[in-house]
Design an enzyme around this catalytic site. Structure first.
Site, short mmCIF file in Angstrom:
data_model
loop_
_atom_site.label_atom_id
_atom_site.label_comp_id
_atom_site.label_asym_id
_atom_site.label_seq_id
_atom_site.Cartn_x
_atom_site.Cartn_y
_atom_site.Cartn_z
N ASP A 1 0.81 -1.22 0.17
CA ASP A 1 0.07 0.10 0.09
C ASP A 1 0.92 1.21 0.08
OD1 ASP A 1 -2.14 -1.47 0.17
OD2 ASP A 1 -2.89 -0.83 2.06
N LYS B 1 -8.13 0.84 -5.18
CA LYS B 1 -9.44 0.21 -4.57
C LYS B 1 -10.68 0.91 -5.22
CE LYS B 1 -7.19 -1.30 -0.35
NZ LYS B 1 -6.74 -2.70 -0.28
N GLY C 1 -5.66 -3.01 8.47
CA GLY C 1 -5.10 -1.65 9.35
C GLY C 1 -5.09 -1.95 10.76
N ARG D 1 -6.61 -20.79 7.06
CA ARG D 1 -6.79 -21.98 7.19
C ARG D 1 -8.07 -22.80 6.94
NH1 ARG D 1 -3.27 -24.89 10.43
NH2 ARG D 1 -1.66 -23.37 11.65
N GLY E 1 -3.27 -7.32 8.10
CA GLY E 1 -2.62 -7.56 9.24
C GLY E 1 -1.25 -8.06 9.26
N GLY F 1 -0.49 -3.86 4.01
CA GLY F 1 -1.00 -2.34 3.99
C GLY F 1 -0.33 -1.33 4.84
#
Lengths: 188, 290
Positions: B22, B79, B151, B163, B212, B233
């Site tokens: 990002d 985006k 974020g 998973r 994350g 990000g």
């Protein structure tokens, strides 16, 4: 026969699958340790050339691989791989191996909307060619053989033990380009 | 259009093993490219700041996106809001390389996603499980990423999503052919796409991790869990030393199995972004767009 496929970034798995289909062992080159054992040919895959050049440097692969290519190790670069081999990059940009006497233009067909497929002759065989944000060669020295053109632009070349294509044979069913490369290895 | 879709899936293949970062300015885009990013995501505010600012968050200013397109030679993504096909049309008009129909922005439509088959440019979409992934692919997405929780600097949601998707893929592979019809109904996905998953043991398109990722170890974790590349990000430009961290994450994605190298890469990176835990956040972005 063992062929090393540069696996620092990009579509390396596709090349290894293709080699497997042809009954040939391909292995991933991710760090300097991986090239200690003897191998017979090298493939530089598609991906982002800036990213690969950076990683080649940091992982201590650039100089040893360059020495191997200069020493006659058969090498085949597709798309970003062609850029890594080129002696000069049109419009500036740092060459990577710089062993292939061509000037290459990056993103020569524009952004993703400019990506396309076509059928053209590669060394006398008609094959499908996917071009994805692809480069082409704006010129090639006399010692370089042009193997394919599209719209009068050079899209595949050979110089001694080096083969380069601006398109992606690893994304098609045809194996003509691989057969050509394997024949090159056979003659070394 | 079939050929265009194929080419768009293939561009995602070229991004594999790479890091998509990002960026909010041309300067950051250049830093990302020099650090070895395989693409950048141009946006006005990174997810952590969107979260902090609150309010409605929309597509970025095309002038800002253009300035980033001019600054770098790697692919540039941007985006649009979920379901906002007019924003997507604008992004296509400026020849963006990939559109992220993203839950990070405020959704524009609480029922329908963009009909991505109507577009020539490729789309990447977030997914929490196999059902969401195959529904987005049915709509025309040519790349998938986990949603994670953008974020936050917290990897737990991305891990959960990866998973779950992998476990559902393994389950689909294990089913007999006549059981696939019922499974397609249960997952609310087209039978043909589920059949492809059953036959190939993987999604029909490239699958990245997102949401994350803040450290080289996070990136390596997601790669070992089966991600084919990573989006980062807020993790880079919210950290103490973006240049060093960006470069370390790029290397971690290439050699995600080499713990010794990962130890070197993780050393002396300066401060990581300040994270927020799951139970501390009010806005859950992953719930947007099912």
């Amino acid at each position: 026969m063992r062929i090393g496929v540069l696996a620092v970034q990009g579509a390396f798995a596709e090349h290894i699958n293709k080699l497997r289909q042809l009954g040939i062992e391909g292995f991933e080159i991710r760090k300097a340790e991986d090239i200690k054992e003897k191998f017979d040919g090298l493939i530089l895959p598609g991906g982002e050339s800036t990213s690969m050049r950076k990683l080649l440097n940091e992982l201590g692969l650039l100089e040893p691989l360059k020495a191997m290519i200069k020493g006659g190790m058969p090498v085949f670069g597709t798309c970003a791989g062609m850029i890594l081999l080129a002696k000069e990059i049109s419009g500036g940009g740092t060459p990577c191996f710089g062993t292939l006497d061509i000037t290459v233009k990056r993103n020569a067909y524009g952004r993703q909307l400019g990506s396309f497929r076509c059928v053209e002759k590669f060394a006398d065989r008609e094959i499908e060619m996917p071009f994805i944000r692809a480069p082409y060669a704006v010129n090639a020295d006399e010692n370089v053989t042009v193997l394919a053109e599209h719209d009068n632009k050079i899209v595949a070349v050979r110089q001694g033990s080096q083969l380069a294509a601006a398109f992606h044979p690893e994304l098609t069913e045809d194996t003509a380009v691989y057969e050509y490369f394997l024949e090159m290895i056979g003659k070394v | 259009m079939e050929e265009r879709y194929q080419l768009n899936k293939e561009l995602a293949q070229m991004l594999k093993g790479g890091v998509i970062m990002d960026v909010t300015t041309p300067e950051q885009a250049v830093i990302a490219e020099e650090a070895g990013a395989c693409a950048v995501m141009a946006l006005e505010r990174i997810p952590a700041d969107i979260r902090a600012a609150g309010g409605v968050s929309r597509m970025s200013d095309p002038a800002m996106i253009r300035s980033i397109q001019e600054a770098v030679s790697i692919p540039v993504m941007a985006k649009c809001r979920i379901g906002h096909f007019a924003e997507a049309q604008i992004l296509e008009a400026i020849e963006i390389d990939y559109i992220d129909e993203s839950e990070v922005l405020s959704p524009a439509d609480d029922v329908y996603h963009v009909d991505k088959r109507k577009f020539k440019v490729p789309f990447v979409c977030g997914a929490r499980d196999l059902g969401e992934a195959l529904r987005r692919i049915a709509e025309g997405a040519s790349m998938i990423r986990t949603k994670g929780e953008p974020g936050t600097g917290d990897i737990v949601q991305a891990v959960r999503h990866m998973r779950k998707m992998n476990s559902q893929i393994r389950h689909a592979v294990s089913l007999s052919e006549d059981e696939l019809y019922e499974e397609a109904k249960r997952l609310e996905v087209p039978y043909e796409l589920l059949k492809q998953v059953h036959d190939n043991g993987r999604l029909p398109v490239v699958n990245f991790a997102a949401g994350g990722v803040a450290t080289p170890a996070d990136a390596a974790l997601m790669m070992q869990l089966g991600a084919e590349g990573v989006f980062v990000g807020s993790g880079i430009f919210k950290s103490g030393d973006p240049v060093k961290r960006a470069s370390a994450i790029v290397q971690a994605v290439t050699n995600y199995n080499d713990a010794k190298l990962l130890a070197e890469l993780s050393a002396g990176l300066g401060e990581a972004m300040v994270g927020i835990n799951e139970n501390e956040i009010k806005l859950i972005m992953e719930e947007r767009g099912k």
